[in-house]
Design a protein around this motif. Structure first.
Motif, PDB file in Angstrom:
ATOM      1  N   ASN A 118      47.566  44.686  34.525  1.00  0.00           N
ATOM      2  CA  ASN A 118      48.834  45.250  35.035  1.00  0.00           C
ATOM      3  C   ASN A 118      49.791  44.200  35.224  1.00  0.00           C
ATOM      4  N   LYS A 119      50.221  43.828  36.289  1.00  0.00           N
ATOM      5  CA  LYS A 119      51.056  42.508  36.672  1.00  0.00           C
ATOM      6  C   LYS A 119      50.234  41.247  36.347  1.00  0.00           C
ATOM      7  N   LYS A 120      49.120  41.258  36.453  1.00  0.00           N
ATOM      8  CA  LYS A 120      48.212  40.031  36.483  1.00  0.00           C
ATOM      9  C   LYS A 120      46.969  40.434  35.593  1.00  0.00           C
ATOM     10  N   SER A 121      46.414  39.409  35.119  1.00  0.00           N
ATOM     11  CA  SER A 121      45.077  39.463  34.441  1.00  0.00           C
ATOM     12  C   SER A 121      44.123  40.583  34.793  1.00  0.00           C
ATOM     13  N   GLY A 122      43.425  41.062  33.883  1.00  0.00           N
ATOM     14  CA  GLY A 122      42.579  42.046  34.310  1.00  0.00           C
ATOM     15  C   GLY A 122      41.136  41.560  34.516  1.00  0.00           C
ATOM     16  N   CYS A 123      40.142  42.026  35.003  1.00  0.00           N
ATOM     17  CA  CYS A 123      38.775  41.720  35.333  1.00  0.00           C
ATOM     18  C   CYS A 123      37.754  42.780  35.236  1.00  0.00           C
ATOM     19  N   HIS A 124      36.645  42.157  35.434  1.00  0.00           N
ATOM     20  CA  HIS A 124      35.519  43.344  35.432  1.00  0.00           C
ATOM     21  C   HIS A 124      34.926  43.541  36.920  1.00  0.00           C
ATOM     22  N   GLN A 125      34.973  44.833  37.249  1.00  0.00           N
ATOM     23  CA  GLN A 125      34.492  45.166  38.572  1.00  0.00           C
ATOM     24  C   GLN A 125      33.179  45.604  38.554  1.00  0.00           C
ATOM     25  N   TRP A 126      32.242  44.832  39.418  1.00  0.00           N
ATOM     26  CA  TRP A 126      30.819  45.071  39.450  1.00  0.00           C
ATOM     27  C   TRP A 126      30.657  45.843  40.708  1.00  0.00           C
ATOM     28  N   LEU A 127      29.996  47.136  40.446  1.00  0.00           N
ATOM     29  CA  LEU A 127      29.717  47.925  41.690  1.00  0.00           C
ATOM     30  C   LEU A 127      28.119  47.792  41.939  1.00  0.00           C
ATOM     31  N   ILE A 128      27.820  47.046  42.762  1.00  0.00           N
ATOM     32  CA  ILE A 128      26.403  46.566  43.049  1.00  0.00           C
ATOM     33  C   ILE A 128      25.723  47.256  44.111  1.00  0.00           C
ATOM     34  N   GLU A 129      24.681  47.648  44.245  1.00  0.00           N
ATOM     35  CA  GLU A 129      23.854  48.065  45.429  1.00  0.00           C
ATOM     36  C   GLU A 129      22.714  47.148  45.533  1.00  0.00           C
ATOM     37  N   ILE A 156      41.355  37.420  31.450  1.00  0.00           N
ATOM     38  CA  ILE A 156      40.139  38.225  32.234  1.00  0.00           C
ATOM     39  C   ILE A 156      40.331  37.027  33.733  1.00  0.00           C
ATOM     40  N   ASN A 157      40.167  37.998  34.705  1.00  0.00           N
ATOM     41  CA  ASN A 157      40.108  36.860  35.775  1.00  0.00           C
ATOM     42  C   ASN A 157      38.602  36.893  36.333  1.00  0.00           C
ATOM     43  N   LYS A 158      38.122  36.412  37.226  1.00  0.00           N
ATOM     44  CA  LYS A 158      36.835  36.141  37.664  1.00  0.00           C
ATOM     45  C   LYS A 158      36.342  37.755  38.155  1.00  0.00           C
ATOM     46  N   PRO A 159      35.241  38.081  37.945  1.00  0.00           N
ATOM     47  CA  PRO A 159      34.579  39.257  38.442  1.00  0.00           C
ATOM     48  C   PRO A 159      34.870  39.608  39.931  1.00  0.00           C
TER      49      PRO A 159
END
Length: 512
Positions: A420-431, A467-470
């Motif tokens: 969007n206004k900054k770099s994207g990233c990967h979102q990790w949904l972890i249980e 890509i930013n950090k996760p």
């Protein structure tokens, strides 16, 4: 043969019934060794057998099977198809038509929701695919296990088999449901003699009630082996411990020695199993058994890929993944494959799946014999920023991170957060089993391990420009369980999607 039989009877202190079973399973080794030594000849025989049967079908008439004499003509006459492209033929079968994809009437359909598509798939199961592929694969798993562990005692007790449900179609003319449930329903008597729970319980639709009944039936049995998807098996074992108030499974079943698994990468679950079953005598055997067919099995004590099973009525083709991603569906056959190259898997089977793009990505780790490993899915990846992230990358990086920090996870899924206004990233949904003390440290180590496994990801991470950090999100206990329950996916072969190139599933899980 008679003296061979007598020698096997002396191996272990079995009952006569168990010794006979041991002998019958052991006989399969010679046949397995034969096709290992003649893989290309074996596949050519399968090819000719399939074409011979295909000639008798409507599909065969439409695609001039009577003119197909070699692999090149096979490719020219029949396009590679996805499930959606083959679905009109399958729908005709479900409407009651015969001889469409395979000779005769279809009595079973394996129902699968897949991992990236909510629409159910209905995979036809013929008598040939049931007995010559799926059930034979199970026998060969046991045969290979006996070959590696000749003093096994698994037949002196019983095995727990987790499966899903089946039901009659609306008009009652065929059965449909999880492949695991179809197999449970059709197992020969000698399997049922060694199996827990009873068939009525095994095929129950309500997972939570079934879980409790399985536990009640199994607690006082001499359980020596387990079969099922790792995530659901862990839930059952934890339920067993809760009911018995024991510290570990060995206190409940001291003779347990084998867990047969498949469907997902086992490594992220291994430590949890080793804690629940703290035994050096415990063995883990992996199989590659999908609704579409039984394709490979671990044939050595220490897994170095899975032995490709070549005699089950499945003819294999392979599309180099780099070409596939560019829309190229040109295939090669077994003799032309290269090691450590990603291939989209294409199969033609004795259930009438002709040049079917199953959606799995595999690599060959050996060509003498042919052994493979599953590296991902053709539709289960993240390429939001050109990073080409696949399941093999995320599983490997996550496992290494958990080992470094001595933590365990229950499940995970990953989705992109777009630029969007900054770099994207990967979102990790972890249980997690227990949340890390330092989430930022966990994310940093995971990021480093991801870069070690994927050079495209590394390039896109340069100075956080793309890509930013996760971003790590710790989910509450049972979040994935509740998501599966919401979508009626409890038990059986259902599993959480690992990677998605959109945010549909991630946002839905976060909303819980």
């Amino acid at each position: 043969m008679y003296f061979q039989f007598l020698n096997i009877l002396k191996l272990n202190n079995f009952s006569i019934k168990n010794k006979i079973l041991y002998f019958l399973i052991h006989k399969r080794i010679n046949k397995i060794n034969n096709y290992i030594q003649n893989p290309l000849k074996t596949q050519q025989h399968v090819f000719k057998s399939l074409i011979k049967e295909g000639i008798k079908t409507r599909f065969g008439e439409e695609h001039d099977f009577n003119q197909i004499t070699n692999f090149q003509l096979f490719k020219e006459n029949i396009p590679v198809r996805t499930y959606e492209e083959l679905m009109p033929y399958i729908q005709r079968i479900r409407n009651g038509e015969e001889n469409i994809l395979w000779p005769g009437k279809i009595n079973w359909f394996a129902k699968s929701s897949g991992t990236t598509n909510a629409i159910s798939k209905y995979i036809p199961i013929t008598k040939e695919s049931l007995y010559d592929c799926h059930l034979r694969g199970g026998k060969d798993m046991l045969s290979l296990y006996q070959n590696n562990f000749p003093k096994t005692n698994i037949y002196t007790g019983k095995g727990i088999m987790l499966g899903g449900t089946i039901s009659l179609s609306k008009h009652g003319d065929y059965k449909e449901g999880d492949l695991s449930a179809i197999l449970l329903d059709q197992f020969p008597f000698w399997v049922n003699y060694h199996r827990v729970p009873d068939i009525e319980t095994a095929l129950m639709m309500e997972w939570e009630e079934k879980l409790d009944k399985i536990a009640k039936q199994a607690i006082n049995e001499n359980i020596t082996n387990l079969t099922g998807v790792p995530s659901w098996m862990l839930i059952l074992l934890q339920h067993i411990l809760k009911k018995t108030r024991k510290k570990n499974i060995l206190e409940v079943w001291p003779n347990i020695e084998l867990y047969m698994h498949g469907g997902v990468n086992f490594e992220p679950y291994r430590r949890a199993f080793e804690e629940l079953i703290p035994s050096k005598q415990m063995n883990y055997l992996e199989g590659y058994n999908a609704s579409e067919g039984f394709f490979a099995v671990q044939d050595t004590k220490e897994s170095n890929g899975l032995l490709l099973m070549l005699t089950y009525g499945v003819f294999y083709e392979f599309i180099p993944l780099d070409k596939f991603k560019n829309g190229n569906r040109e295939t090669i056959n077994l003799k032309d494959v290269k090691l450590y190259t990603d291939y989209a898997l294409v199969i033609s089977t004795n259930s009438g799946l002709w040049r079917y793009l199953i959606g799995d990505v595999i690599q060959f780790v050996s060509n003498s014999p042919y052994r493979i490993k599953i590296t991902g899915r053709t539709k289960s990846y993240i390429n939001a920023f050109g990073e080409e992230l696949v399941i093999n990358n995320t599983d490997t990086a996550l496992l290494k991170t958990c080992k470094e920090l001595s933590i365990q996870i229950k499940d995970y899924t990953v989705a992109p957060i777009y630029i969007n206004k900054k770099s994207g990233c990967h979102q990790w949904l972890i249980e997690f089993k227990t949340n890390p003390h330092n989430i930022e440290l966990f994310g940093n180590i995971l990021d480093k391990n991801l870069q070690d496994t994927n050079s495209d990801y590394t390039a896109k991470r340069y100075k956080n420009l793309i890509i930013n950090k996760p971003e790590i999100v710790c989910l509450k206990k049972n979040t994935f369980y509740n998501w599966l329950k919401k979508h009626s996916r409890l038990g059986g072969q259902f599993k959480v999607p690992r990677l998605c190139n959109d945010r549909i599933i991630a946002d839905e899980i976060l909303s819980l």
